[in-house]
Design a protein around this motif. Sequence first.
Motif, PDB file in Angstrom:
ATOM      1  N   ASP A  84       0.877  -1.157   0.000  1.00 15.67           N
ATOM      2  CA  ASP A  84       0.000   0.000   0.000  1.00 15.67           C
ATOM      3  C   ASP A  84       0.923   1.218   0.000  1.00 15.67           C
ATOM      4  O   ASP A  84       1.444   1.634   1.021  1.00 15.67           O
ATOM      5  CB  ASP A  84      -0.893  -0.014   1.241  1.00 15.67           C
ATOM      6  N   ARG A  85       1.160   1.749  -1.179  1.00 16.22           N
ATOM      7  CA  ARG A  85       2.158   2.821  -1.337  1.00 16.22           C
ATOM      8  C   ARG A  85       1.821   4.068  -0.525  1.00 16.22           C
ATOM      9  O   ARG A  85       2.718   4.743  -0.033  1.00 16.22           O
ATOM     10  CB  ARG A  85       2.340   3.155  -2.808  1.00 16.22           C
ATOM     11  N   ASP A  86       0.554   4.387  -0.382  1.00 14.22           N
ATOM     12  CA  ASP A  86       0.186   5.556   0.420  1.00 14.22           C
ATOM     13  C   ASP A  86       0.572   5.366   1.880  1.00 14.22           C
ATOM     14  O   ASP A  86       1.122   6.267   2.518  1.00 14.22           O
ATOM     15  CB  ASP A  86      -1.309   5.847   0.309  1.00 14.22           C
ATOM     16  N   ARG A  87       0.302   4.201   2.418  1.00  8.86           N
ATOM     17  CA  ARG A  87       0.671   3.929   3.816  1.00  8.86           C
ATOM     18  C   ARG A  87       2.183   3.866   3.968  1.00  8.86           C
ATOM     19  O   ARG A  87       2.746   4.356   4.940  1.00  8.86           O
ATOM     20  CB  ARG A  87       0.021   2.636   4.290  1.00  8.86           C
ATOM     21  N   TRP A  88       2.848   3.254   3.025  1.00  6.60           N
ATOM     22  CA  TRP A  88       4.313   3.151   3.060  1.00  6.60           C
ATOM     23  C   TRP A  88       4.929   4.555   3.027  1.00  6.60           C
ATOM     24  O   TRP A  88       5.843   4.868   3.778  1.00  6.60           O
ATOM     25  CB  TRP A  88       4.767   2.332   1.855  1.00  6.60           C
ATOM     26  N   ARG A  89       4.398   5.408   2.168  1.00  2.97           N
ATOM     27  CA  ARG A  89       4.884   6.791   2.051  1.00  2.97           C
ATOM     28  C   ARG A  89       4.640   7.554   3.357  1.00  2.97           C
ATOM     29  O   ARG A  89       5.491   8.318   3.817  1.00  2.97           O
ATOM     30  CB  ARG A  89       4.185   7.491   0.891  1.00  2.97           C
ATOM     31  N   GLU A  90       3.486   7.334   3.959  1.00  2.21           N
ATOM     32  CA  GLU A  90       3.164   8.000   5.220  1.00  2.21           C
ATOM     33  C   GLU A  90       4.165   7.605   6.313  1.00  2.21           C
ATOM     34  O   GLU A  90       4.633   8.458   7.065  1.00  2.21           O
ATOM     35  CB  GLU A  90       1.742   7.644   5.644  1.00  2.21           C
ATOM     36  N   LEU A  91       4.492   6.340   6.364  1.00  2.48           N
ATOM     37  CA  LEU A  91       5.502   5.890   7.335  1.00  2.48           C
ATOM     38  C   LEU A  91       6.848   6.541   7.048  1.00  2.48           C
ATOM     39  O   LEU A  91       7.532   6.998   7.964  1.00  2.48           O
ATOM     40  CB  LEU A  91       5.653   4.364   7.283  1.00  2.48           C
ATOM     41  N   ALA A  92       7.221   6.587   5.794  1.00  3.98           N
ATOM     42  CA  ALA A  92       8.506   7.188   5.424  1.00  3.98           C
ATOM     43  C   ALA A  92       8.551   8.663   5.809  1.00  3.98           C
ATOM     44  O   ALA A  92       9.569   9.150   6.318  1.00  3.98           O
ATOM     45  CB  ALA A  92       8.754   7.020   3.924  1.00  3.98           C
ATOM     46  N   GLU A  93       7.454   9.372   5.606  1.00  3.19           N
ATOM     47  CA  GLU A  93       7.410  10.795   5.924  1.00  3.19           C
ATOM     48  C   GLU A  93       7.555  11.060   7.418  1.00  3.19           C
ATOM     49  O   GLU A  93       8.031  12.118   7.819  1.00  3.19           O
ATOM     50  CB  GLU A  93       6.121  11.416   5.388  1.00  3.19           C
ATOM     51  N   THR A  94       7.167  10.112   8.233  1.00  2.00           N
ATOM     52  CA  THR A  94       7.298  10.292   9.682  1.00  2.00           C
ATOM     53  C   THR A  94       8.714   9.988  10.161  1.00  2.00           C
ATOM     54  O   THR A  94       9.054  10.283  11.293  1.00  2.00           O
ATOM     55  CB  THR A  94       6.332   9.384  10.458  1.00  2.00           C
ATOM     56  N   GLY A  95       9.515   9.373   9.303  1.00  2.00           N
ATOM     57  CA  GLY A  95      10.890   9.059   9.684  1.00  2.00           C
ATOM     58  C   GLY A  95      11.073   7.688  10.310  1.00  2.00           C
ATOM     59  O   GLY A  95      12.153   7.366  10.800  1.00  2.00           O
ATOM     60  N   VAL A  96      10.039   6.870  10.283  1.00  2.00           N
ATOM     61  CA  VAL A  96      10.113   5.545  10.903  1.00  2.00           C
ATOM     62  C   VAL A  96      11.285   4.727  10.367  1.00  2.00           C
ATOM     63  O   VAL A  96      11.976   4.058  11.122  1.00  2.00           O
ATOM     64  CB  VAL A  96       8.784   4.775  10.709  1.00  2.00           C
ATOM     65  N   PHE A  97      11.548   4.837   9.078  1.00  2.00           N
ATOM     66  CA  PHE A  97      12.596   4.008   8.479  1.00  2.00           C
ATOM     67  C   PHE A  97      14.002   4.502   8.802  1.00  2.00           C
ATOM     68  O   PHE A  97      14.978   3.807   8.553  1.00  2.00           O
ATOM     69  CB  PHE A  97      12.403   3.913   6.965  1.00  2.00           C
ATOM     70  N   SER A  98      14.104   5.690   9.355  1.00  2.00           N
ATOM     71  CA  SER A  98      15.427   6.217   9.691  1.00  2.00           C
ATOM     72  C   SER A  98      15.810   5.966  11.143  1.00  2.00           C
ATOM     73  O   SER A  98      16.906   6.323  11.570  1.00  2.00           O
ATOM     74  CB  SER A  98      15.487   7.715   9.398  1.00  2.00           C
ATOM     75  N   ILE A  99      14.952   5.354  11.903  1.00  2.00           N
ATOM     76  CA  ILE A  99      15.207   5.136  13.329  1.00  2.00           C
ATOM     77  C   ILE A  99      16.483   4.344  13.561  1.00  2.00           C
ATOM     78  O   ILE A  99      17.301   4.702  14.414  1.00  2.00           O
ATOM     79  CB  ILE A  99      13.999   4.444  14.003  1.00  2.00           C
ATOM     80  N   ALA A 100      16.684   3.289  12.815  1.00  2.00           N
ATOM     81  CA  ALA A 100      17.842   2.427  13.046  1.00  2.00           C
ATOM     82  C   ALA A 100      19.080   2.831  12.251  1.00  2.00           C
ATOM     83  O   ALA A 100      20.162   2.304  12.483  1.00  2.00           O
ATOM     84  CB  ALA A 100      17.485   0.978  12.727  1.00  2.00           C
ATOM     85  N   LEU A 101      18.942   3.783  11.322  1.00  2.00           N
ATOM     86  CA  LEU A 101      20.095   4.219  10.536  1.00  2.00           C
ATOM     87  C   LEU A 101      21.028   5.065  11.392  1.00  2.00           C
ATOM     88  O   LEU A 101      20.593   5.828  12.245  1.00  2.00           O
ATOM     89  CB  LEU A 101      19.642   5.069   9.347  1.00  2.00           C
ATOM     90  N   ALA A 102      22.303   4.953  11.121  1.00  2.00           N
ATOM     91  CA  ALA A 102      23.296   5.776  11.806  1.00  2.00           C
ATOM     92  C   ALA A 102      23.074   7.246  11.479  1.00  2.00           C
ATOM     93  O   ALA A 102      22.614   7.585  10.378  1.00  2.00           O
ATOM     94  CB  ALA A 102      24.697   5.354  11.393  1.00  2.00           C
ATOM     95  N   GLU A 103      23.398   8.113  12.416  1.00  2.00           N
ATOM     96  CA  GLU A 103      23.254   9.550  12.173  1.00  2.00           C
ATOM     97  C   GLU A 103      24.073   9.992  10.966  1.00  2.00           C
ATOM     98  O   GLU A 103      23.635  10.862  10.199  1.00  2.00           O
ATOM     99  CB  GLU A 103      23.659  10.337  13.409  1.00  2.00           C
ATOM    100  N   ALA A 104      25.232   9.392  10.778  1.00  2.00           N
ATOM    101  CA  ALA A 104      26.098   9.739   9.636  1.00  2.00           C
ATOM    102  C   ALA A 104      25.417   9.433   8.304  1.00  2.00           C
ATOM    103  O   ALA A 104      25.747  10.023   7.280  1.00  2.00           O
ATOM    104  CB  ALA A 104      27.422   8.978   9.721  1.00  2.00           C
ATOM    105  N   ASP A 105      24.445   8.525   8.326  1.00  2.00           N
ATOM    106  CA  ASP A 105      23.715   8.159   7.110  1.00  2.00           C
ATOM    107  C   ASP A 105      22.362   8.852   7.033  1.00  2.00           C
ATOM    108  O   ASP A 105      21.506   8.454   6.235  1.00  2.00           O
ATOM    109  CB  ASP A 105      23.530   6.635   7.060  1.00  2.00           C
ATOM    110  N   GLY A 106      22.141   9.849   7.874  1.00  2.00           N
ATOM    111  CA  GLY A 106      20.890  10.597   7.844  1.00  2.00           C
ATOM    112  C   GLY A 106      19.810  10.060   8.744  1.00  2.00           C
ATOM    113  O   GLY A 106      18.673  10.500   8.688  1.00  2.00           O
ATOM    114  N   GLY A 107      20.157   9.090   9.578  1.00  2.00           N
ATOM    115  CA  GLY A 107      19.180   8.502  10.466  1.00  2.00           C
ATOM    116  C   GLY A 107      19.217   9.068  11.866  1.00  2.00           C
ATOM    117  O   GLY A 107      19.898  10.055  12.131  1.00  2.00           O
TER     118      GLY A 107
END
Length: 67
Positions: free
Chosen positions: A40-63
Amino acid sequence: MDFELTDDQVALTEGVASLLQGRFDIDTVRGFEDLPGAIDRDRWRELAETGVFSIALAEADGGVGLG
C-alpha cells in the motif's frame, strides 16, 4: 541489566503506536501476506514521511542512530 524503557523510548513507542492505530489494523496487515509483493504505497509513504525508516540508521547516514 536494566530492561526498563527510558522516557524517550516510551515516547517513541507511544508515538509510533498512535500513528499506526486506525491506519494499519491487524486485518489489513495480514491481508498483505496473501498478496505477494503487494504494497500500500500511500501507507508506506506516510511511514517514510514520519521518519520511521530512519530510526535504526546511523546519524552519519541521515538517520536517528537508535540502532
